[in-house]
Scaffold this active site. Structure first.
Site, PDB file in Angstrom:
ATOM      1  N   HIS A 101       0.831  -1.214   0.000  1.00 40.23           N
ATOM      2  CA  HIS A 101       0.000   0.000   0.000  1.00 40.23           C
ATOM      3  C   HIS A 101       0.865   1.264   0.000  1.00 40.23           C
ATOM      4  CE1 HIS A 101      -3.975  -1.853   0.220  1.00 40.23           C
ATOM      5  NE2 HIS A 101      -3.380  -2.794   0.929  1.00 40.23           N
ATOM      6  N   ASP A 123       2.577   1.930  -3.124  1.00 36.07           N
ATOM      7  CA  ASP A 123       2.774   2.332  -4.536  1.00 36.07           C
ATOM      8  C   ASP A 123       1.928   3.542  -4.928  1.00 36.07           C
ATOM      9  OD1 ASP A 123       0.387   0.830  -4.705  1.00 36.07           O
ATOM     10  OD2 ASP A 123       1.030  -0.324  -6.470  1.00 36.07           O
ATOM     11  N   GLY A 152      -7.142 -14.009  -8.358  1.00 35.04           N
ATOM     12  CA  GLY A 152      -7.801 -13.269  -7.275  1.00 35.04           C
ATOM     13  C   GLY A 152      -7.212 -13.551  -5.904  1.00 35.04           C
ATOM     14  N   SER A 173      -1.418 -10.868  -8.369  1.00 35.70           N
ATOM     15  CA  SER A 173      -1.465 -10.080  -9.607  1.00 35.70           C
ATOM     16  C   SER A 173      -1.899 -10.840 -10.831  1.00 35.70           C
ATOM     17  CB  SER A 173      -0.095  -9.480  -9.912  1.00 35.70           C
ATOM     18  OG  SER A 173       0.081  -8.337  -9.204  1.00 35.70           O
ATOM     19  N   GLU A 225      -6.796  -1.197 -16.361  1.00 35.04           N
ATOM     20  CA  GLU A 225      -7.394  -1.711 -15.120  1.00 35.04           C
ATOM     21  C   GLU A 225      -8.259  -0.626 -14.456  1.00 35.04           C
ATOM     22  OE1 GLU A 225      -5.089  -4.401 -12.943  1.00 35.04           O
ATOM     23  OE2 GLU A 225      -6.290  -4.229 -11.119  1.00 35.04           O
ATOM     24  N   ASP A 248       2.055  -3.787  -9.762  1.00 35.69           N
ATOM     25  CA  ASP A 248       1.806  -5.119 -10.311  1.00 35.69           C
ATOM     26  C   ASP A 248       2.228  -5.207 -11.780  1.00 35.69           C
ATOM     27  OD1 ASP A 248       0.672  -5.241  -7.844  1.00 35.69           O
ATOM     28  OD2 ASP A 248      -1.387  -5.449  -8.541  1.00 35.69           O
ATOM     29  N   TYR A 280     -10.070  -0.764  -0.409  1.00 37.92           N
ATOM     30  CA  TYR A 280      -8.851  -0.322  -1.111  1.00 37.92           C
ATOM     31  C   TYR A 280      -8.976   1.167  -1.469  1.00 37.92           C
ATOM     32  CZ  TYR A 280      -4.952  -0.414  -4.442  1.00 37.92           C
ATOM     33  OH  TYR A 280      -3.762  -0.166  -5.100  1.00 37.92           O
TER      34      TYR A 280
HETATM   35  C1  GLA Z   1      -3.011  -4.259  -5.116  1.00 38.16           C
HETATM   36  C2  GLA Z   1      -2.760  -3.167  -6.140  1.00 38.16           C
HETATM   37  C3  GLA Z   1      -1.314  -2.669  -6.072  1.00 38.16           C
HETATM   38  C4  GLA Z   1      -0.931  -2.307  -4.647  1.00 38.16           C
HETATM   39  C5  GLA Z   1      -1.295  -3.430  -3.680  1.00 38.16           C
HETATM   40  C6  GLA Z   1      -1.046  -3.074  -2.240  1.00 38.16           C
HETATM   41  O1  GLA Z   1      -2.274  -5.398  -5.449  1.00 38.16           O
HETATM   42  O2  GLA Z   1      -3.029  -3.639  -7.434  1.00 38.16           O
HETATM   43  O3  GLA Z   1      -1.146  -1.582  -6.939  1.00 38.16           O
HETATM   44  O4  GLA Z   1      -1.512  -1.100  -4.258  1.00 38.16           O
HETATM   45  O5  GLA Z   1      -2.649  -3.817  -3.814  1.00 38.16           O
HETATM   46  O6  GLA Z   1       0.313  -2.895  -2.005  1.00 38.16           O
END
Ligand code: GLA
Length: 392
Positions: A36, A38, A123, A127, A164, A176, A225
């Site tokens: 969390h 990025d 899921g 990624s 996305e 990701d 999120y």
């Molecule tokens: C998901 C998002 C990423 C990142 C993570 C948490 O995977 O796709 O971009 O924010 O959560 O680190």
């Protein structure tokens, strides 16, 4: 050479009545530390996984995008000239979204057949979305001879992230897509999400990466999120007011400055900020620990990351906490933490060779026999980013 399963080549030929022209291998990613951060312009340290998707492609001349997901046993055909309706959670939105973003960006994507299959859990916080986007993008670009025009891979990561956001409705960061594209064998990617550039960090040869997939996904994940992103923006605004200077993101705060203003931030915003600011420092320290082969230090940082995600960022869940707790009792486990967005999904551990065996045994004994849903244990290693072969 490409080691795609023969059965997939046969399926493509039978299904679409043509020989494949392009094969792409697109990996997933597991984030070792830096969660969390990025979307706060911070630091992350993922690796591209050995598990991933195959995307097999061939041109067709009727302007249709025909896609079959072998694993889901689903297929669809769409006219590329028609607008793509955004649709949350639908696998085909990722594929169609990538095609739409590429076309809107001026890349000449025409009718294409795609077959998709892989060994990456979907899921689970590894990624699968980015792996699908990147695999689709590379397959479409190469099949349509537009590969060279996309330029460098960083640009491709931005385009896939855009798809996305716009078509799958997930306001993700850049980690990701970047990891799926930039991974390198036996290296972790220390990515600075502000400059969007990275350093490759060698992973000691006798360390192992063990993924523990809870196979649970708590439904609040997607709403929470976006809410965390909002909390972070609020923290930035409040800290800027207290400091009386402009702040662009939580990246602009160091631990000492945050401490000085913490008492004047709203409680939730303060906790979120503390996670992000301390996590950034942990990623940088972990990069150093990896470089020095200091597993104990790297492990401490991973445990601290988990505690911060659990207590300050509040994105863990009891299954992940239990797996990390079990891992922490096992000899030869350097460290463990939740990985990915949270609220279910996977934990990741760094271990010695023997530690990996002992961890598997401990999870089976202390978790899988007790919990309603067993954890899936996945051994992985740092792999190369997405690869493409033109065969026809
Ligand atoms: C998901 C998002 C990423 C990142 C993570 C948490 O995977 O796709 O971009 O924010 O959560 O680190």
């Amino acid at each position: 050479m490409v080691n795609v399963p023969d059965s997939l080549i046969d399926t493509f030929a039978t299904r679409f009545g043509q020989a494949p022209e392009v094969i792409v291998r697109s990996p997933g990613r597991v984030n070792l530390i830096g969660e969390h951060t990025d979307y706060n312009e911070g630091f992350v340290m993922p690796v591209a996984t050995e598990q991933g998707f195959w995307v097999i492609a061939g041109r067709r001349d009727d302007g249709l995008l025909a896609v079959r997901s072998e694993d889901l046993d689903q297929a669809g055909e769409w006219d590329l000239a028609q607008p793509v309706p955004p649709h949350k959670g639908l696998w085909s939105s990722y594929v169609r979204g990538v095609a739409a973003v590429l076309r809107a960006g001026g890349y000449p994507i025409g009718g294409t057949n795609l077959l998709i299959s892989g060994d990456l859990p979907v899921g689970s916080g590894l990624s699968s979305s980015a792996a699908l986007e990147v695999g689709t993008a590379m397959a479409l670009l190469t099949a349509n001879d537009a590969g060279a025009q996309v330029g460098e891979r960083v640009n491709l990561a931005h385009l896939c992230r855009k798809a996305e956001h716009e078509y799958a409705g997930v306001p993700c960061g850049i980690m990701d897509q970047y990891a799926c594209l930039m991974g390198q064998e036996d290296r972790a990617i220390l990515l600075d999400c502000r400059s969007v550039s990275h350093a490759l960090i060698p992973i000691p040869a006798d360390w192992r990466i063990v993924i523990l997939d809870t196979q649970v996904k708590h439904s609040l994940a997607s709403g929470e999120y976006a809410r965390r992103q909002k909390d972070c923006r609020r923290a930035v605004e409040q800290a800027a007011t207290v400091l009386g200077r402009e702040l662009k993101s939580l990246r602009d705060l160091d631990e000492a400055t945050l401490e000085a203003v913490a008492g004047r931030l709203e409680a939730v915003a303060g906790r979120r900020a503390r996670h992000v600011v301390t996590e950034n420092a942990r990623v940088v320290a972990a990069g150093e620990a990896f470089r020095q082969g200091d597993g104990v230090r790297a492990g401490q940082l991973m445990y601290a990351s988990h505690a911060s995600l659990r207590d300050d960022y509040e994105v863990s869940c009891k299954e992940l906490d239990l797996l990390v707790e079990i891992a922490s009792q096992v000899e030869g486990v350097y460290g463990a933490r939740m990985t990915g967005g949270g609220f279910g999904g996977c934990a990741v551990a760094i271990t010695t060779v023997d530690g990996a065996e002992r961890l598997q045994a401990a999870v089976i004994r202390l978790y899988n026999t007790v919990q309603p849903k067993p954890a899936r244990i996945i051994l992985t290693g740092a792999s190369d980013g997405a690869k493409v072969w033109r065969i026809g």
